[in-house]
Design a protein around this motif. Structure first.
Motif, short mmCIF file in Angstrom:
data_model
loop_
_atom_site.label_atom_id
_atom_site.label_comp_id
_atom_site.label_asym_id
_atom_site.label_seq_id
_atom_site.Cartn_x
_atom_site.Cartn_y
_atom_site.Cartn_z
N LEU A 226 34.17 18.37 49.52
CA LEU A 226 33.33 17.49 48.72
C LEU A 226 31.95 17.30 49.35
O LEU A 226 30.93 17.25 48.65
CB LEU A 226 34.01 16.14 48.53
CG LEU A 226 35.26 16.14 47.64
CD1 LEU A 226 35.96 14.79 47.70
CD2 LEU A 226 34.90 16.47 46.20
N GLN A 227 31.91 17.18 50.65
CA GLN A 227 30.64 17.05 51.35
C GLN A 227 29.76 18.27 51.14
O GLN A 227 28.54 18.16 50.94
CB GLN A 227 30.87 16.80 52.84
CG GLN A 227 31.45 15.44 53.17
CD GLN A 227 31.86 15.31 54.62
OE1 GLN A 227 31.56 16.17 55.45
NE2 GLN A 227 32.55 14.23 54.94
N LYS A 239 32.08 16.45 40.68
CA LYS A 239 32.75 15.47 39.84
C LYS A 239 34.20 15.88 39.57
O LYS A 239 35.12 15.06 39.63
CB LYS A 239 31.99 15.29 38.52
CG LYS A 239 32.54 14.18 37.64
CD LYS A 239 31.67 13.99 36.40
CE LYS A 239 30.31 13.46 36.76
NZ LYS A 239 29.49 13.12 35.54
N ARG A 240 34.41 17.16 39.29
CA ARG A 240 35.76 17.66 39.03
C ARG A 240 36.63 17.58 40.29
O ARG A 240 37.79 17.19 40.23
CB ARG A 240 35.70 19.10 38.53
CG ARG A 240 37.07 19.67 38.18
CD ARG A 240 36.97 20.97 37.40
NE ARG A 240 36.17 21.96 38.09
CZ ARG A 240 35.07 22.52 37.60
NH1 ARG A 240 34.63 22.18 36.42
NH2 ARG A 240 34.40 23.41 38.29
N ALA A 241 36.04 17.93 41.43
CA ALA A 241 36.78 17.89 42.69
C ALA A 241 37.16 16.46 43.07
O ALA A 241 38.26 16.21 43.58
CB ALA A 241 35.97 18.54 43.81
N GLU A 242 36.27 15.50 42.82
CA GLU A 242 36.58 14.10 43.11
C GLU A 242 37.70 13.60 42.20
O GLU A 242 38.59 12.86 42.65
CB GLU A 242 35.33 13.23 42.92
CG GLU A 242 34.33 13.35 44.06
CD GLU A 242 33.16 12.41 43.89
OE1 GLU A 242 32.89 11.98 42.74
OE2 GLU A 242 32.50 12.11 44.90
N LYS A 243 37.67 14.01 40.94
CA LYS A 243 38.74 13.63 40.01
C LYS A 243 40.08 14.19 40.48
O LYS A 243 41.09 13.47 40.47
CB LYS A 243 38.41 14.15 38.61
CG LYS A 243 39.45 13.78 37.56
CD LYS A 243 39.05 14.32 36.19
CE LYS A 243 40.10 13.99 35.14
NZ LYS A 243 39.73 14.55 33.81
N ASP A 244 40.08 15.45 40.91
CA ASP A 244 41.31 16.06 41.42
C ASP A 244 41.80 15.34 42.67
O ASP A 244 43.02 15.14 42.85
CB ASP A 244 41.08 17.54 41.74
CG ASP A 244 40.90 18.38 40.49
OD1 ASP A 244 41.25 17.91 39.40
OD2 ASP A 244 40.39 19.51 40.62
N TRP A 268 40.85 6.69 53.89
CA TRP A 268 39.63 7.07 54.61
C TRP A 268 38.82 8.08 53.79
O TRP A 268 37.59 7.97 53.68
CB TRP A 268 39.98 7.66 55.97
CG TRP A 268 38.77 8.03 56.78
CD1 TRP A 268 38.16 9.24 56.86
CD2 TRP A 268 37.98 7.14 57.58
NE1 TRP A 268 37.07 9.19 57.69
CE2 TRP A 268 36.93 7.91 58.14
CE3 TRP A 268 38.08 5.79 57.90
CZ2 TRP A 268 35.98 7.36 58.99
CZ3 TRP A 268 37.12 5.24 58.75
CH2 TRP A 268 36.08 6.02 59.28
N SER A 269 39.51 9.06 53.20
CA SER A 269 38.82 10.08 52.39
C SER A 269 38.11 9.45 51.20
O SER A 269 36.95 9.77 50.91
CB SER A 269 39.82 11.13 51.89
OG SER A 269 40.40 11.83 52.96
N LEU A 270 38.78 8.54 50.51
CA LEU A 270 38.17 7.88 49.36
C LEU A 270 37.00 7.01 49.79
O LEU A 270 35.95 6.97 49.12
CB LEU A 270 39.21 7.04 48.62
CG LEU A 270 40.35 7.80 47.94
CD1 LEU A 270 41.36 6.84 47.34
CD2 LEU A 270 39.82 8.74 46.87
N ALA A 271 37.16 6.33 50.91
CA ALA A 271 36.09 5.45 51.40
C ALA A 271 34.84 6.25 51.74
O ALA A 271 33.71 5.83 51.42
CB ALA A 271 36.57 4.68 52.62
N GLN A 272 35.01 7.39 52.39
CA GLN A 272 33.86 8.20 52.77
C GLN A 272 33.10 8.72 51.55
O GLN A 272 31.88 8.93 51.62
CB GLN A 272 34.31 9.39 53.64
CG GLN A 272 34.92 8.99 54.97
CD GLN A 272 34.02 8.03 55.76
OE1 GLN A 272 32.90 8.39 56.13
NE2 GLN A 272 34.50 6.84 55.98
N ARG A 273 33.83 8.92 50.44
CA ARG A 273 33.18 9.39 49.22
C ARG A 273 32.70 8.23 48.35
O ARG A 273 31.95 8.45 47.40
CB ARG A 273 34.18 10.22 48.39
CG ARG A 273 34.61 11.51 49.00
CD ARG A 273 33.47 12.46 49.23
NE ARG A 273 32.58 12.54 48.07
CZ ARG A 273 31.29 12.87 48.16
NH1 ARG A 273 30.76 13.12 49.32
NH2 ARG A 273 30.55 12.95 47.08
#
Length: 355
Positions: A226-227, A239-244, A268-273
């Protein structure tokens, strides 16, 4: 006894497939032969995937990928490779290109039952099988399955085994999925690379290893992915990758209700994004309840509060962690970050009150 040095009897069943949305290519394979994962599957991101089996000519893998990269179609790759092989009638080959075009080849001397099915985005093939039902079941399972490519490949392999699989039995299996810059260093393309070299139930063991991969590496690899998409400003893919990521987070959290470390990784992953911070907070709190003395888990909870703009809650947790772990520079840095944010918030509030 086979005396030809370029051959190994990796008679088997396999699937090569492509996910155009995720831009992933992969191969899953099982055989009553040792170390099939080191012989049959070949794949390269942006190029395609190949399964070379029966009396295996391993050179078909790298040579076939090189031909695909030069623009050959799967059918042309098969024709080129087999036409120059004096033992072509012993070979079986599945080829898939970067666009999902597919083809397979089964030599006339492959042991029955032998054959395959090639369609858009996948090809299944096998030899010394219980019957044609094996490849038909694999194809049906792939068409009907949803989710990540690795999951769909596993579903196809499992369906093939339920339909009878290799009529000699089971011994080894492998799962390979490639995606550009998606290994643990963010440079290579081996995204999922799992092998079971010698096992009484290799597909079941491969499934277990994949579940370990999901819990241990998936969120680490996806966060890095994602980064990279964000830096490249590929907004549609991002956007698609975040949804997945969020869908898989909910699925895995529900499937493993007592796994504190998994919840910590997800939060942690969700927080960083900055993605679904409500879910991140829920999972971080659950992780802290399951492991109340784990400093890393509590640090994640503090980070989630910080990302939500709840600076005082973050500060309370960070101060306690800093006092208990004075030797950890990372926790001291977190405390400093939260203090600075809280100070900026107070200054902003004062200025707003005066105006």
């Amino acid at each position: 006894m086979n005396h030809l040095t370029d051959e190994y009897l990796a008679s088997t069943f396999s699937i090569c497939a492509y996910d155009p949305d995720a831009q992933e290519w992969g191969v899953a394979v099982e055989s009553k032969a040792f170390i099939v994962g080191g012989i049959v599957p070949w794949a390269q991101a942006g190029v395609g995937a190949i399964a070379t089996q029966a009396w295996t000519n391993m050179s078909y893998g790298p040579r076939g990928l090189a031909l695909l990269k030069r623009g050959y179609s799967p059918k042309q790759v098969i024709e080129y490779l087999t036409s120059r092989d004096k033992n072509r009638e012993r070979r079986q080959l599945g080829v898939l290109d970067a666009r999902g075009r597919s083809a397979h080849f089964t030599g006339r001397e492959c042991r029955a039952w032998a054959g395959g099915i090639s369609e858009k985005n996948f090809t299944v093939q096998g030899n010394i099988l219980a019957g044609e039902d094996v490849v038909q079941a694999m194809a049906r399972a792939f068409r009907k399955s949803k989710g990540k490519l690795a999951e769909r490949l596993l579903a196809s392999l499992e369906a093939g085994q339920v339909a009878g699989g290799d009529k000699r039995g089971q011994q080894s299996a492998a799962l390979l999925v490639v995606r550009a810059k998606s290994d643990i260093n963010g440079r290579g393309d081996h995204y999922v690379d799992l092998r079971v070299d010698d096992h009484a139930a290799p597909i079941a063991e491969l499934r277990r290893l994949y579940e370990v991969w999901e819990r241990s590496l998936y969120f680490f690899l996806e966060s890095a992915h994602l980064q990279r998409l964000a830096r490249a400003r590929e907004d549609t893919k991002l956007k698609r990758a975040e949804k997945d990521l969020i869908q898989n987070a909910r699925r895995l959290a529900a499937h493993y209700p007592d796994d504190a470390q998994l919840r910590n990784e997800i939060a942690w992953s969700l927080a960083q994004r900055g993605a679904d911070l409500g879910l991140a907070l829920k999972l971080a709190r659950e992780a802290a309840k399951l492991a109340p003395n784990d400093a890393n888990i509590l640090d994640t909870l503090a980070e989630v509060h910080f990302r939500r703009g709840e600076f005082m809650q973050a500060l309370v947790i960070a101060r306690a962690l800093s006092e208990k772990n004075p030797e950890r520079a990372d926790l001291q840095q977190q405390l400093a970050k939260f203090k600075k944010a809280a100070a900026v918030r107070r200054t902003t509030v004062r200025r707003t009150a005066r105006s």
